[in-house]
Design a protein around this motif. Structure first.
Motif, PDB file in Angstrom:
ATOM      1  N   PHE A 170     -11.334  -9.307  -7.617  1.00  0.00           N
ATOM      2  CA  PHE A 170     -10.149  -8.561  -8.051  1.00  0.00           C
ATOM      3  C   PHE A 170     -10.067  -7.231  -7.300  1.00  0.00           C
ATOM      4  CE2 PHE A 170     -10.325 -11.691 -11.344  1.00  0.00           C
ATOM      5  CZ  PHE A 170      -8.998 -11.865 -11.719  1.00  0.00           C
ATOM      6  N   GLU A 171     -11.216  -6.621  -7.079  1.00  0.00           N
ATOM      7  CA  GLU A 171     -11.268  -5.367  -6.316  1.00  0.00           C
ATOM      8  C   GLU A 171     -10.773  -5.598  -4.878  1.00  0.00           C
ATOM      9  OE1 GLU A 171     -11.625  -1.443  -5.509  1.00  0.00           O
ATOM     10  OE2 GLU A 171     -11.818  -2.330  -7.501  1.00  0.00           O
ATOM     11  N   ASN A 172     -11.178  -6.725  -4.279  1.00  0.00           N
ATOM     12  CA  ASN A 172     -10.700  -7.058  -2.927  1.00  0.00           C
ATOM     13  C   ASN A 172      -9.183  -7.215  -2.902  1.00  0.00           C
ATOM     14  OD1 ASN A 172     -13.283  -7.017  -1.898  1.00  0.00           O
ATOM     15  ND2 ASN A 172     -13.574  -9.231  -2.061  1.00  0.00           N
ATOM     16  N   VAL A 173      -8.637  -7.904  -3.921  1.00  0.00           N
ATOM     17  CA  VAL A 173      -7.186  -8.080  -4.028  1.00  0.00           C
ATOM     18  C   VAL A 173      -6.523  -6.707  -4.129  1.00  0.00           C
ATOM     19  CG1 VAL A 173      -5.314  -8.864  -5.561  1.00  0.00           C
ATOM     20  CG2 VAL A 173      -7.228 -10.401  -5.027  1.00  0.00           C
ATOM     21  N   TYR A 174      -7.082  -5.843  -4.976  1.00  0.00           N
ATOM     22  CA  TYR A 174      -6.535  -4.494  -5.152  1.00  0.00           C
ATOM     23  C   TYR A 174      -6.503  -3.761  -3.808  1.00  0.00           C
ATOM     24  CZ  TYR A 174      -6.219   0.428  -6.263  1.00  0.00           C
ATOM     25  OH  TYR A 174      -5.836   1.749  -6.264  1.00  0.00           O
ATOM     26  N   GLU A 175      -7.635  -3.774  -3.095  1.00  0.00           N
ATOM     27  CA  GLU A 175      -7.718  -3.042  -1.826  1.00  0.00           C
ATOM     28  C   GLU A 175      -6.741  -3.589  -0.793  1.00  0.00           C
ATOM     29  OE1 GLU A 175     -11.887  -2.943  -0.869  1.00  0.00           O
ATOM     30  OE2 GLU A 175     -12.307  -1.704  -2.648  1.00  0.00           O
ATOM     31  N   GLN A 176      -6.615  -4.920  -0.731  1.00  0.00           N
ATOM     32  CA  GLN A 176      -5.637  -5.514   0.188  1.00  0.00           C
ATOM     33  C   GLN A 176      -4.220  -5.095  -0.189  1.00  0.00           C
ATOM     34  OE1 GLN A 176      -7.121  -9.705   0.195  1.00  0.00           O
ATOM     35  NE2 GLN A 176      -5.949  -9.814   2.085  1.00  0.00           N
ATOM     36  N   CYS A 177      -3.915  -5.143  -1.484  1.00  0.00           N
ATOM     37  CA  CYS A 177      -2.575  -4.760  -1.951  1.00  0.00           C
ATOM     38  C   CYS A 177      -2.275  -3.305  -1.595  1.00  0.00           C
ATOM     39  CB  CYS A 177      -2.439  -4.984  -3.455  1.00  0.00           C
ATOM     40  SG  CYS A 177      -2.314  -6.729  -3.912  1.00  0.00           S
ATOM     41  N   VAL A 178      -3.274  -2.425  -1.746  1.00  0.00           N
ATOM     42  CA  VAL A 178      -3.079  -1.009  -1.399  1.00  0.00           C
ATOM     43  C   VAL A 178      -2.721  -0.880   0.079  1.00  0.00           C
ATOM     44  CG1 VAL A 178      -4.265   1.224  -1.098  1.00  0.00           C
ATOM     45  CG2 VAL A 178      -4.470  -0.026  -3.261  1.00  0.00           C
ATOM     46  N   ARG A 179      -3.487  -1.540   0.947  1.00  0.00           N
ATOM     47  CA  ARG A 179      -3.221  -1.447   2.396  1.00  0.00           C
ATOM     48  C   ARG A 179      -1.828  -1.979   2.737  1.00  0.00           C
ATOM     49  NH1 ARG A 179      -8.450  -3.960   2.829  1.00  0.00           N
ATOM     50  NH2 ARG A 179      -7.454  -5.824   3.694  1.00  0.00           N
ATOM     51  N   CYS A 180      -1.505  -3.147   2.187  1.00  0.00           N
ATOM     52  CA  CYS A 180      -0.236  -3.806   2.506  1.00  0.00           C
ATOM     53  C   CYS A 180       0.957  -3.034   1.946  1.00  0.00           C
ATOM     54  CB  CYS A 180      -0.221  -5.235   1.956  1.00  0.00           C
ATOM     55  SG  CYS A 180      -1.487  -6.289   2.651  1.00  0.00           S
ATOM     56  N   CYS A 181       0.847  -2.604   0.693  1.00  0.00           N
ATOM     57  CA  CYS A 181       1.949  -1.899   0.033  1.00  0.00           C
ATOM     58  C   CYS A 181       2.228  -0.571   0.719  1.00  0.00           C
ATOM     59  CB  CYS A 181       1.651  -1.693  -1.452  1.00  0.00           C
ATOM     60  SG  CYS A 181       1.750  -3.216  -2.424  1.00  0.00           S
ATOM     61  N   LYS A 182       1.181   0.092   1.203  1.00  0.00           N
ATOM     62  CA  LYS A 182       1.338   1.371   1.895  1.00  0.00           C
ATOM     63  C   LYS A 182       2.208   1.174   3.145  1.00  0.00           C
ATOM     64  CE  LYS A 182      -1.578   5.201   3.546  1.00  0.00           C
ATOM     65  NZ  LYS A 182      -1.122   5.344   4.931  1.00  0.00           N
ATOM     66  N   VAL A 183       1.895   0.155   3.940  1.00  0.00           N
ATOM     67  CA  VAL A 183       2.655  -0.116   5.165  1.00  0.00           C
ATOM     68  C   VAL A 183       4.070  -0.579   4.813  1.00  0.00           C
ATOM     69  CG1 VAL A 183       2.787  -1.562   7.247  1.00  0.00           C
ATOM     70  CG2 VAL A 183       0.589  -0.586   6.532  1.00  0.00           C
ATOM     71  N   PHE A 184       4.185  -1.460   3.812  1.00  0.00           N
ATOM     72  CA  PHE A 184       5.512  -1.945   3.401  1.00  0.00           C
ATOM     73  C   PHE A 184       6.390  -0.776   2.953  1.00  0.00           C
ATOM     74  CE2 PHE A 184       8.397  -3.571   0.063  1.00  0.00           C
ATOM     75  CZ  PHE A 184       9.162  -4.418   0.856  1.00  0.00           C
ATOM     76  N   LEU A 185       5.829   0.135   2.162  1.00  0.00           N
ATOM     77  CA  LEU A 185       6.588   1.295   1.676  1.00  0.00           C
ATOM     78  C   LEU A 185       6.992   2.198   2.856  1.00  0.00           C
ATOM     79  CD1 LEU A 185       7.743   2.837  -0.746  1.00  0.00           C
ATOM     80  CD2 LEU A 185       5.552   4.015  -0.946  1.00  0.00           C
TER      81      LEU A 185
END
Length: 159
Positions: A140-155
């Motif tokens: 779940f932590e890995n999913v969180y970290e991936q989401c943070v990286r991806c969402c930052k670029v998407f935003l």
């Protein structure tokens, strides 16, 4: 009268809408809030199936979000035809989600949603966000970290 800027509508998508997609939705909402742009977005998440409709996200996902100071009140819901007509982006987690979504989109006359893998925004090039459901807290932590990286670029790309 100041014209209301058009809202950007973004839906995070997954088969059951209790693990990866609500984490992505909560991460993105917090990021947009912290950046002061949350009022420019409609942010949601949904599922292909009705298995978990009305359910809270997985407790391990909620615990992971809380560790990072993020709360969510999301309840799982099934994606509707209207979602394809109203959302600008539908971001999913893996290839099977992508093919399910594209099939559904093809059956909707006025589909305008851009359907993409959330991982396509990952600066570390991890295209697939793996399902942590049968895993452990660190998954779940890995999913969180991936989401943070991806969402930052998407935003950043949409600001």
């Amino acid at each position: 009268i100041a014209r209301q800027a058009k809202l950007i509508m973004c839906l995070f998508f997954l088969t059951g809408n209790i693990c990866r997609s609500p984490i992505a939705e909560a991460v993105f909402r917090k990021m947009a809030t912290d950046a002061g742009v949350v009022d420019k977005w409609v942010i949601d998440s949904g599922a292909t199936t009705d298995w978990n409709t009305g359910s809270s996200p997985d407790a391990r996902g909620l615990a992971c979000l809380r560790t990072h100071g993020i709360e969510t009140k999301h309840r799982a819901r099934q994606v509707t035809k209207e979602d394809f007509m109203s959302f600008d982006y539908i971001l999913c987690m893996d290839e099977s989600n992508l093919s399910d979504l594209k099939k559904k989109a093809n059956s909707v006359k006025n589909s305008k949603a851009k359907i993409e893998l959330l991982g396509s925004y990952d600066p570390e090039k991890q295209l697939i966000i793996k399902d942590p459901y049968y895993g452990h807290e660190e998954d779940f932590e890995n999913v969180y970290e991936q989401c943070v990286r991806c969402c930052k670029v998407f935003l950043e790309n949409n600001s």
